[in-house]
Design an enzyme around this catalytic site. Structure first.
Site, PDB file in Angstrom:
ATOM      1  N   ASN A 153     -34.398  -9.030 -74.878  1.00 53.78           N
ATOM      2  CA  ASN A 153     -33.038  -8.461 -74.963  1.00 53.78           C
ATOM      3  C   ASN A 153     -32.842  -7.334 -73.947  1.00 53.78           C
ATOM      4  O   ASN A 153     -31.797  -6.693 -73.924  1.00 53.78           O
ATOM      5  CB  ASN A 153     -32.714  -7.987 -76.389  1.00 53.78           C
ATOM      6  CG  ASN A 153     -33.573  -6.810 -76.804  1.00 53.78           C
ATOM      7  OD1 ASN A 153     -34.456  -6.392 -76.059  1.00 53.78           O
ATOM      8  ND2 ASN A 153     -33.328  -6.280 -77.984  1.00 53.78           N
ATOM      9  N   THR A 176     -35.995  -2.556 -73.277  1.00 51.93           N
ATOM     10  CA  THR A 176     -36.991  -1.847 -72.457  1.00 51.93           C
ATOM     11  C   THR A 176     -37.568  -2.779 -71.392  1.00 51.93           C
ATOM     12  O   THR A 176     -38.240  -2.316 -70.478  1.00 51.93           O
ATOM     13  CB  THR A 176     -38.149  -1.265 -73.313  1.00 51.93           C
ATOM     14  OG1 THR A 176     -38.748  -2.328 -74.059  1.00 51.93           O
ATOM     15  CG2 THR A 176     -37.652  -0.193 -74.259  1.00 51.93           C
ATOM     16  N   TYR A 219     -48.931 -15.694 -93.057  1.00 53.35           N
ATOM     17  CA  TYR A 219     -48.530 -17.032 -92.579  1.00 53.35           C
ATOM     18  C   TYR A 219     -49.756 -17.903 -92.349  1.00 53.35           C
ATOM     19  O   TYR A 219     -49.737 -19.104 -92.572  1.00 53.35           O
ATOM     20  CB  TYR A 219     -47.690 -16.923 -91.295  1.00 53.35           C
ATOM     21  CG  TYR A 219     -46.205 -16.949 -91.589  1.00 53.35           C
ATOM     22  CD1 TYR A 219     -45.588 -15.875 -92.212  1.00 53.35           C
ATOM     23  CD2 TYR A 219     -45.424 -18.060 -91.259  1.00 53.35           C
ATOM     24  CE1 TYR A 219     -44.235 -15.898 -92.504  1.00 53.35           C
ATOM     25  CE2 TYR A 219     -44.064 -18.096 -91.553  1.00 53.35           C
ATOM     26  CZ  TYR A 219     -43.473 -17.013 -92.168  1.00 53.35           C
ATOM     27  OH  TYR A 219     -42.137 -17.042 -92.464  1.00 53.35           O
ATOM     28  N   TYR A 238     -43.926   2.702 -84.804  1.00 57.11           N
ATOM     29  CA  TYR A 238     -44.622   1.671 -84.028  1.00 57.11           C
ATOM     30  C   TYR A 238     -45.871   1.209 -84.770  1.00 57.11           C
ATOM     31  O   TYR A 238     -46.086   0.016 -84.982  1.00 57.11           O
ATOM     32  CB  TYR A 238     -44.993   2.244 -82.660  1.00 57.11           C
ATOM     33  CG  TYR A 238     -45.659   1.268 -81.717  1.00 57.11           C
ATOM     34  CD1 TYR A 238     -44.956   0.179 -81.206  1.00 57.11           C
ATOM     35  CD2 TYR A 238     -46.986   1.447 -81.313  1.00 57.11           C
ATOM     36  CE1 TYR A 238     -45.565  -0.708 -80.322  1.00 57.11           C
ATOM     37  CE2 TYR A 238     -47.594   0.578 -80.428  1.00 57.11           C
ATOM     38  CZ  TYR A 238     -46.868  -0.498 -79.936  1.00 57.11           C
ATOM     39  OH  TYR A 238     -47.476  -1.376 -79.057  1.00 57.11           O
ATOM     40  N   ARG A 266     -45.204   6.790 -70.460  1.00 58.88           N
ATOM     41  CA  ARG A 266     -46.650   6.609 -70.609  1.00 58.88           C
ATOM     42  C   ARG A 266     -47.365   7.309 -69.469  1.00 58.88           C
ATOM     43  O   ARG A 266     -46.767   7.667 -68.461  1.00 58.88           O
ATOM     44  CB  ARG A 266     -46.988   5.120 -70.678  1.00 58.88           C
ATOM     45  CG  ARG A 266     -46.715   4.607 -72.076  1.00 58.88           C
ATOM     46  CD  ARG A 266     -47.184   3.212 -72.254  1.00 58.88           C
ATOM     47  NE  ARG A 266     -46.248   2.279 -71.675  1.00 58.88           N
ATOM     48  CZ  ARG A 266     -46.383   0.957 -71.822  1.00 58.88           C
ATOM     49  NH1 ARG A 266     -47.382   0.449 -72.488  1.00 58.88           N
ATOM     50  NH2 ARG A 266     -45.491   0.146 -71.277  1.00 58.88           N
ATOM     51  N   GLY A 303     -40.940  -7.823 -70.166  1.00 58.12           N
ATOM     52  CA  GLY A 303     -41.598  -6.514 -70.165  1.00 58.12           C
ATOM     53  C   GLY A 303     -42.788  -6.508 -69.226  1.00 58.12           C
ATOM     54  O   GLY A 303     -43.068  -7.500 -68.539  1.00 58.12           O
ATOM     55  N   PHE A 304     -43.501  -5.403 -69.229  1.00 54.83           N
ATOM     56  CA  PHE A 304     -44.673  -5.246 -68.355  1.00 54.83           C
ATOM     57  C   PHE A 304     -45.711  -6.337 -68.649  1.00 54.83           C
ATOM     58  O   PHE A 304     -46.034  -7.158 -67.779  1.00 54.83           O
ATOM     59  CB  PHE A 304     -45.227  -3.831 -68.550  1.00 54.83           C
ATOM     60  CG  PHE A 304     -46.646  -3.620 -68.110  1.00 54.83           C
ATOM     61  CD1 PHE A 304     -47.071  -4.001 -66.841  1.00 54.83           C
ATOM     62  CD2 PHE A 304     -47.569  -3.020 -68.970  1.00 54.83           C
ATOM     63  CE1 PHE A 304     -48.398  -3.786 -66.443  1.00 54.83           C
ATOM     64  CE2 PHE A 304     -48.884  -2.803 -68.582  1.00 54.83           C
ATOM     65  CZ  PHE A 304     -49.295  -3.197 -67.316  1.00 54.83           C
TER      66      PHE A 304
END
Ligand code: UDP
Length: 323
Positions: A35, A38, A162, A148, A189, A13-14
């Site tokens: 994957n 995006t 965790y 999100y 965006r 990604g970016f």
């Protein structure tokens, strides 16, 4: 002695691709997992010739296995723009929840340090300004952005569990609006919308009346903050962003000026739950990491401009002579 090894989910990604580059430069072996929903293989194709770089086309919401040691896991996999959440609501929820769980489980199995890419969206449409890490936020769980925001809030809670229950070394970065080369064209965006519009001479689509504010951080500054946070001993969330705040209308005017475009602006409806104000309080990052952003907006925009121009030419949307 063998090199340190890092797994970066969402590495194509970016932000992920800039992190891959930084860790390679720092002498790490990098496993980039994506994957490509995006993410874009083009973002990392220049790294394929590097023997320390490995790409794995994998969905982190399924069981993930990595052979050999891992010193760190950076969990950056997620759709990250409002139109992606609308199109991929269930994947967005899954990668923040199931994906974070899988990545944490792997970190525990390997004794690796874990860093979660969280977000200023945890603050929702904030009632406190600027936003510091101790603000709990104002999020609509059932609105379109909720997929999100709540996934990332769950991811933070899971990461802290965790840390507290298993004693895992964990870090949480709350990332504010970041821009730079390799943002996906047309990802919805604001900069990937405005820059191509300005370059094509189209009107810039300002949502609402443009009075909502954002604070934009150049990607190299963000990567430096993340690098420092990973090596710190702070388990609670840390904001990384640029506090210089502006309205979206001012931002549109700045993009027009930087691109030298003759474009004007056109007003479009404001998306549901679009935060009205956003500005990071970075006192904690200053104090704990000795970090603050260095790249001024105009300088960063000029660097981003080159990348947008190149890709528009490649996509046949701008004539080569303008490149
Ligand atoms: N925005 C806009 N025009 C566009 C895309 C976005 O005016 O074509 C606005 C959007 O409504 C928001 C701001 O720009 O107020 C930043 O949007 P973005 O999707 O980049 O990030 P957000 O901070 O909302 O997650």
């Amino acid at each position: 002695m063998s090199k340190p090894r890092v797994l970066i989910t969402g590495g194509a990604g970016f932000l992920g691709s800039h992190l891959c580059e930084r860790f390679l430069r720092e002498g790490y072996e990098v496993i980039c997992m994506d994957n490509l929903i995006t993410g874009d293989i083009e973002n990392v194709s220049h790294l394929f010739s590097n023997r320390d770089f490995h790409f794995e086309d994998r969905d982190v919401t399924e069981y993930i296995h990595v052979s050999g040691k891992l010193d760190a896991i950076l969990h950056f996999a997620s759709p990250a723009s409002p139109i992606d959440y609308l199109e991929l609501p269930i994947q967005t929820l899954k990668v923040g929840s199931l994906g974070t769980h899988k990545a944490l489980g792997l970190a525990r199995a390997k004794g690796a340090r874990f860093l979660l890419a969280s977000t200023s969206e945890c603050y929702g449409d904030p009632l406190v300004h600027p936003q510091s890490e101790d603000y709990w936020g104002n999020v609509n769980p059932v609105g379109p952005r909720g997929v999100y925001d709540e996934a990332k809030r769950f991811a933070e809670a899971m990461t802290m569990a965790y840390h507290r229950y298993h004693g895992l070394e964990t870090r949480i970065v709350r990332i504010f609006n970041t821009y730079g080369p390799r943002m996906r064209l047309n990802d919805g965006r604001v900069l990937p919308a405005f820059m191509p519009q300005a370059l094509r001479g189209e009107s810039l689509t300002v949502f609402g009346d443009g009075s909502q504010t954002r604070s934009f951080c150049y990607v190299d500054d963000l990567v430096e903050g993340i690098w420092r946070l990973l090596h710190s001993d702070e388990a609670l969330p840390v904001n990384i962003g640029n506090p210089s705040e502006m309205t979206i209308l001012e931002f549109a005017r700045t993009v027009i000026e930087i691109t030298g475009s003759g474009s004007d602006v056109v007003f479009k409806p404001l998306p549901v739950d679009d935060p009205k104000i956003r500005q990071p309080d970075i006192s904690k990052a200053r104090r704990l990491l000795g970090w603050e952003p260095r790249v001024p907006l105009r300088e960063g925009l000029v660097k981003a401009l080159e990348s947008f121009r190149e890709r528009l030419v490649k996509a046949g949307e701008l004539p080569a002579q303008e490149a």
